[in-house]
Design a protein around this motif. Structure first.
Motif, PDB file in Angstrom:
ATOM      1  N   TRP A   1      40.780  19.973  80.587  1.00 29.37           N
ATOM      2  CA  TRP A   1      39.959  18.933  81.102  1.00 29.37           C
ATOM      3  C   TRP A   1      39.644  18.799  82.707  1.00 29.37           C
ATOM      4  O   TRP A   1      38.876  18.830  82.455  1.00 29.37           O
TER       5      TRP A   1
ATOM      6  N   LEU B   1      41.465  15.258  72.473  1.00 33.63           N
ATOM      7  CA  LEU B   1      40.583  16.333  73.676  1.00 33.63           C
ATOM      8  C   LEU B   1      39.471  16.099  73.187  1.00 33.63           C
ATOM      9  O   LEU B   1      38.626  15.772  74.072  1.00 33.63           O
TER      10      LEU B   1
ATOM     11  N   PRO C   1      43.697  14.109  83.397  1.00 34.23           N
ATOM     12  CA  PRO C   1      43.186  14.109  81.066  1.00 34.23           C
ATOM     13  C   PRO C   1      43.110  12.332  81.187  1.00 34.23           C
ATOM     14  O   PRO C   1      42.553  12.446  80.283  1.00 34.23           O
TER      15      PRO C   1
END
Length: 248
Positions: free
Chosen positions: A42, A67, A235
Motif C-alpha cells: 500500500w 488489499l 493502509p
C-alpha cells in the motif's frame, strides 16, 4: 532485453516465489517493484504509479483480499490474485473485491506473465481512455466520472468542469479558463456565480460517494479553483482534506 513498457507490483511474502514472478514478468517487458506485506504494498501504491498488481492472497497481517479491495476502490489498476489450488472461496472473494484475474498455485510462470501482459494491454489507462487522479477517475470516451470506482451522475457542464480540474492537478485554474472549458465562453454574464454554483453541486455529488473527495476541489481566493489529491496516511486510506468556504 528491450526497455520496460510497464511497471508491476509483486506482493508475495515468500522470497523464492517473488523472484520467480519477477523474472517471469520481466520477460514480458515489465519493470517490477516488490513488497512482502500488504502494508508495504500500500505504501508503494501511494508513492508510485503501477500498471498491474500481482497479489498473493495469503499474506501476513492484512490479507490479499482486503488489499485488493482497497486498491480497486481507489485506483483503476488491474489486479491478478494468486490463490491456492482448490480455494474456490478465495477466488470468488477476490473477484468480488475487484480482481481482474486469478492464477492458482502451482502455476506456470510464462502463463502468468502472458496473462499480465494481456491485462495491461487491455487496460483503459494504457490506451488513454481513462484519466485518474486520487479518488476521481474519468472515462474520457464515455464522458463519465467515477469516485473510487462508483459512477457519479453529472451534468455535461459539471463533467467538463471536473475534467478540467482533474487533468490539471495542483494547478490554480482561473475563473475565465474554467468558464471557457465548462461552458465554451470565458466572458459569460454572471459567470462567477454560475461557476460557484456548479462547483458547490459538484462537491456535493463527489461527497455523496466519498466525504473526503469533496475536499479535492479548493477555492483559490481571487483566482479560481484547484484540484488536489487528498494526502494518504497509509493502509487505512486517504485522510480527509477539507475545502474552505468559497471566496470571491
Amino acid at each position: 532485453m528491450s526497455a520496460p513498457l510497464w511497471r508491476a507490483l509483486v506482493v508475495e511474502d515468500e522470497p523464492a516465489m517473488r523472484d520467480i514472478i519477477t523474472f517471469a514478468l520481466e520477460t514480458q517487458d515489465f519493470d517490477t517493484v516488490t513488497a512482502g506485506t500488504a502494508e508495504a504494498a500500500w505504501a508503494v501504491i501511494a508513492e508510485q504509479q503501477v500498471d498491474l498488481v500481482v497479489l498473493d492472497v495469503m499474506l501476513p497481517g492484512m490479507s490479499g483480499i482486503e488489499l485488493c479491495r482497497r486498491i480497486t476502490s481507489t485506483r483503476p489498476v488491474p489486479v491478478i490474485l494468486l490463490t491456492a489450488l482448490g480455494e474456490t472461496s478465495q477466488r470468488i472473494a477476490g473477484l468480488e473485491a475487484g480482481a481482474s484475474d486469478y492464477v492458482t498455485k502451482p502455476f506456470h510462470p510464462r502463463e502468468l506473465a502472458l496473462r499480465a501482459a494481456g491485462l495491461v494491454r487491455r487496460s483503459p489507462v494504457r490506451d488513454g481512455a481513462l484519466a485518474q487522479s486520487g479518488p476521481v477517475s474519468l472515462d474520457l470516451r464515455a464522458a463519465t466520472a467515477y469516485v473510487r470506482g462508483k459512477r457519479v451522475d453529472l451534468t455535461p457542464h459539471e463533467y467538463r468542469l471536473l475534467a478540467a480540474l482533474v487533468t490539471h492537478p495542483d494547478e490554480d485554474l482561473p475563473f475565465r479558463q474554467l468558464l471557457l472549458l465548462g461552458w465554451g465562453e470565458a466572458q459569460l454574464l454572471g459567470g462567477r456565480e454560475l461557476l460557484k454554483t456548479a462547483v458547490y453541486r459538484l462537491r456535493l455529488k463527489l461527497e455523496s460517494v466519498d466525504p473526503a473527495a469533496r475536499g479535492c476541489i479548493a477555492s483559490v481566493r481571487g483566482v479560481g479553483y484547484r484540484y488536489s489529491v487528498p494526502a494518504t496516511d497509509g493502509p487505512d486510506g486517504p485522510a480527509t482534506n477539507g475545502a474552505g468556504d468559497e471566496a470571491h
